[in-house]
Design a protein around this motif. Structure first.
Motif, PDB file in Angstrom:
ATOM      1  N   ALA B 324       0.763  -1.205  -0.013  1.00  9.78           N
ATOM      2  CA  ALA B 324      -0.064  -0.118  -0.020  1.00  9.78           C
ATOM      3  C   ALA B 324       0.747   1.206  -0.030  1.00  9.78           C
ATOM      4  N   ARG B 325       0.179   2.523  -0.399  1.00 13.43           N
ATOM      5  CA  ARG B 325       0.715   3.852  -0.157  1.00 13.43           C
ATOM      6  C   ARG B 325       2.164   3.797  -1.094  1.00 13.43           C
ATOM      7  N   LEU B 338       4.438   0.639   1.538  1.00 12.07           N
ATOM      8  CA  LEU B 338       4.132  -0.252   2.738  1.00 12.07           C
ATOM      9  C   LEU B 338       3.878  -1.683   2.368  1.00 12.07           C
ATOM     10  N   PHE B 346       4.983  -4.683   9.341  1.00  8.68           N
ATOM     11  CA  PHE B 346       4.777  -3.915   8.451  1.00  8.68           C
ATOM     12  C   PHE B 346       6.172  -3.223   8.212  1.00  8.68           C
ATOM     13  N   LEU B 366       5.668  -2.399  13.111  1.00  8.36           N
ATOM     14  CA  LEU B 366       4.729  -1.451  12.568  1.00  8.36           C
ATOM     15  C   LEU B 366       5.185  -0.132  11.988  1.00  8.36           C
ATOM     16  N   GLU B 368       5.246   2.835   8.671  1.00  8.40           N
ATOM     17  CA  GLU B 368       3.945   3.189   7.687  1.00  8.40           C
ATOM     18  C   GLU B 368       4.550   4.326   6.934  1.00  8.40           C
ATOM     19  N   ASN B 384       5.341   3.038  14.489  1.00  8.28           N
ATOM     20  CA  ASN B 384       4.809   2.733  15.757  1.00  8.28           C
ATOM     21  C   ASN B 384       5.588   1.899  16.768  1.00  8.28           C
ATOM     22  N   MET B 389       3.978   7.066  17.864  1.00  9.43           N
ATOM     23  CA  MET B 389       4.365   7.049  16.579  1.00  9.43           C
ATOM     24  C   MET B 389       5.641   8.062  16.601  1.00  9.43           C
ATOM     25  N   GLN B 412       3.577  11.640  13.080  1.00 10.23           N
ATOM     26  CA  GLN B 412       3.180  10.748  12.078  1.00 10.23           C
ATOM     27  C   GLN B 412       2.848  11.420  10.983  1.00 10.23           C
ATOM     28  N   GLU B 413       2.380  10.816   9.833  1.00 16.94           N
ATOM     29  CA  GLU B 413       2.344  11.127   8.315  1.00 16.94           C
ATOM     30  C   GLU B 413       3.324  12.179   7.655  1.00 16.94           C
TER      31      GLU B 413
END
Lengths: 204, 420
Positions: B324-325, B338, B346, B366, B368, B384, B389, B412-413
């Motif tokens: 993903a992403r 990911l 992950f 984890l 991402e 994570n 995060m 995050q992000e």
């Protein structure tokens, strides 16, 4: 006689939902869309073919004023099993991973369908009230993908409300994906608390 | 009762707010073995510190501690210390001028000895900015591609409290080393998916401030925002077209999450992908001809691409049951994504588009939200760890790893800016 009919009706309803629900038992991992994509497609889009199988009105039961008060004044949550959008066997308590085991264990008081029924009653009685259905997922996986998964849960609750005759205008569907987890820990108990739709009533 | 959520949009854009203690630290956890030995002779103390930290944290340089007595013209001494290159700073007339020379101690000729020599006016110049600029020059001269020390990152800070209603979300922009952090938006509702415009002047993001998902474009210099989409359902995952005029977005107004192209000026949207599956996380190819996206059309999430001319969709990832992403690397030859392994971990992974080979870059449980540096050298991501995060960076070959621990909250992000 009426009670018997009601009982038969609810049995039919349960059977229909069970048939629609496909429950995946994946290896450890996040919630995927594997099974739910089929379940969702079979149910159709929101308000489309979801309640064509004779389920309209089927889950009406006795709703007490206390129950109506309870939904009016609280946020209630419906919990889903892993990798699943189906409201049956979703329950009012967090559900462990294995949906196959769960289906027979959820007691009738704990069944999410009863809660949905109370909301439906309330919304039918109060046409200006609205309900927010906030879909959530566990903390694993990609954020935007989880937003999409959470929306499917909200929509499955919306479909049941609409099947009860609730005006779609009274239903707001939102997905937060994994942005609002209720438990941040990385274990199965925490994940089960996060797989949920929060129902929030708003007076009109 | 409808509970009105308080939010405020706080736009601070005073140039050069210096923060003594940045929210993010930067810590090198794994470096390359054959790093470049370079000695820094004093420039200006504040500039010095920045260059030293930049180069050390890149994982590609070894910076020996130098003794005060060492002389810049004593090549034999430096060679004995294992040093290959010298950076020499010298104050010059007129006052405030600083000459910076990069010297190759193993040059064959006098001409080759000076790799570059540049004079900077330091008056009124932020020493951190000058330091990052000098680091960029050194990196480009010795590593062979432009440095990214003058770039910035955007990220979301989440400060949680016992009462989840009081959680605070803040979208911030900071220098790549965590300094000069500036909040762009504070909200009591989630903020997601910040994305830099190709020119680096605007950020697109998702905000739930109105209790539903909406996509905004936020101009960094003025703080002015434009609401781009606010349809019922999902408004998510904005991605800029290379010309900065359009956003690829995810909308579920049809009942299913699908990729749309939104024109920023008019707000008009056009549906790009079809069907009942989840389509999300679009990203444009560097040449603007294709869009990658995550789709559940084959079962679990995998990466697909759609040709914008023919509208043909083809599957890109086949390794594992969760990818993903995705992002393209700047050269368009690989994607970073990911990826879930068989144990359910992950990881950030890279897939070479010519060979299809997948290389795992991180080893945690984890990870991402990967975001690739504009020079393609590093990937920024969120991890994570211990219920928090945090940001991390890994080189595109997986050999260099950095952590960016935050002093408070979840970070995050992350989104890496283009060259600024």
């Amino acid at each position: 006689m009426k009670t018997v009919m009601r009982f038969i009706n609810s049995m039919l309803m349960v059977a229909a939902v069970v048939m629609l629900a496909a429950c995946a038992k994946n290896a450890a991992g996040p919630e995927s869309d594997q099974a739910s994509a089929r379940g969702y497609a079979a149910q159709g889009g929101r308000g489309a073919t979801a309640y064509a199988a004779g389920t309209r009105g089927a889950i009406k039961g006795r709703v007490t004023p206390q129950q109506l008060q309870q939904v009016a004044s609280n946020t209630n949550s419906i919990y889903f099993c892993f990798d699943n959008n189906s409201v049956n066997p979703a329950a009012l308590q967090p559900l462990p991973k294995d949906c196959g085991l769960i289906r027979s264990q959820v007691s009738s008081e704990e069944n999410a369908l009863n809660l949905v029924n109370v909301y439906a009653h309330y919304l039918l009685k109060h046409p200006r009230a609205r309900v927010r259905l906030e879909g959530n997922t566990d903390i694993r996986g990609s954020r935007e993908y989880n937003v999409a998964l959470g929306e499917r849960r909200s929509l499955s609750v919306a479909q049941l409300l609409e099947a009860e005759g609730v005006n779609p205008q009274q239903i707001m569907v939102v997905s937060y994906g994994k942005e609002k987890p209720s438990d941040l820990a990385d274990h199965e108990i925490a994940h089960s608390k996060n797989r949920r739709v929060d129902l929030k009533l708003q007076e009109g | 009762m409808y509970k009105k959520i308080l939010f405020f949009c706080c736009v601070l854009f005073v140039a050069q707010i210096s923060v003594a203690q940045p929210l993010l630290d930067i810590k090198l956890t794994s470096a390359v073995k054959n790093s470049i030995p370079l000695a820094l002779l004093p420039l200006l103390p504040e500039v010095d510190a920045v260059v030293r930290q930049d180069l050390a944290n890149s994982g590609q340089f070894t910076l020996p501690n130098l003794s005060q007595s060492a002389r810049q013209d004593d090549d034999a001494f430096w060679r004995e210390q294992g040093v290959h290159y010298l950076l020499i700073g010298e104050r010059q007339a007129p006052a405030g001028s600083l000459r910076v020379d990069l010297v190759n101690l193993y040059a064959n000729s006098a001409q080759q000895r000076i790799i570059f020599s540049q004079v900077f006016d330091t008056k009124g110049v932020d020493p951190r900015r000058l330091g990052h600029h000098i680091s960029d020059l050194i990196y480009e001269a010795l590593v062979g591609k432009p440095g990214v020390f003058s770039t910035q990152i955007a990220y979301v800070v989440v400060n949680r409290t016992a009462n989840t209603e009081d959680t605070e979300y803040s979208l911030e922009v900071a220098d790549i080393d965590g300094f000069n952090a500036q909040p762009l938006l504070k909200s009591s509702e989630p903020i997601m998916s910040p994305a830099w415009s190709p020119q680096g002047d605007r950020l697109a993001y998702v905000s739930f401030e109105k209790q539903q998902a909406q996509i905004y474009v936020h101009a960094l210099a003025s703080g002015r925002r434009r609401l781009v989409t606010s349809f019922p359902g999902i408004n998510g995952a904005p991605a800029w077209s290379p010309d900065g005029k359009q956003l690829a977005v995810v909308l579920s107004k049809s009942g299913y999450p699908k990729i749309y192209i939104a024109d920023i000026a008019s707000g008009r949207v056009q549906q790009l992908t079809q069907g009942y599956a989840i389509d999300t996380e679009p990203t444009w190819s560097p040449d603007g001809k294709k869009i990658l996206f995550t789709s559940s059309r084959g079962g679990g999430p995998q990466i697909y691409q759609v040709d914008l001319h023919t509208k043909q969709v083809s599957r890109v990832t086949f390794s594992g049951n969760y990818n993903a992403r995705a992002n393209f690397t700047p050269d368009g030859r690989a994607i970073v994504m990911l990826h879930r392994d068989r144990q359910g971990n992950f990881a950030i992974a890279k897939q070479d588009l010519a060979t299809g080979r997948v290389q795992r870059l991180t080893q945690a449980h984890l990870d991402e939200s990967p975001s690739v540096a504009p020079n393609g050298s590093m990937v920024l991501f969120a991890r994570n760890q211990g219920q928090r995060m945090q940001l991390g960076m890994v080189s595109i070959d997986g050999r260099i790893q950095l952590q960016l621990p935050a002093r408070q909250g979840d970070v995050q992000e992350p989104a890496w800016s283009p060259y600024l």
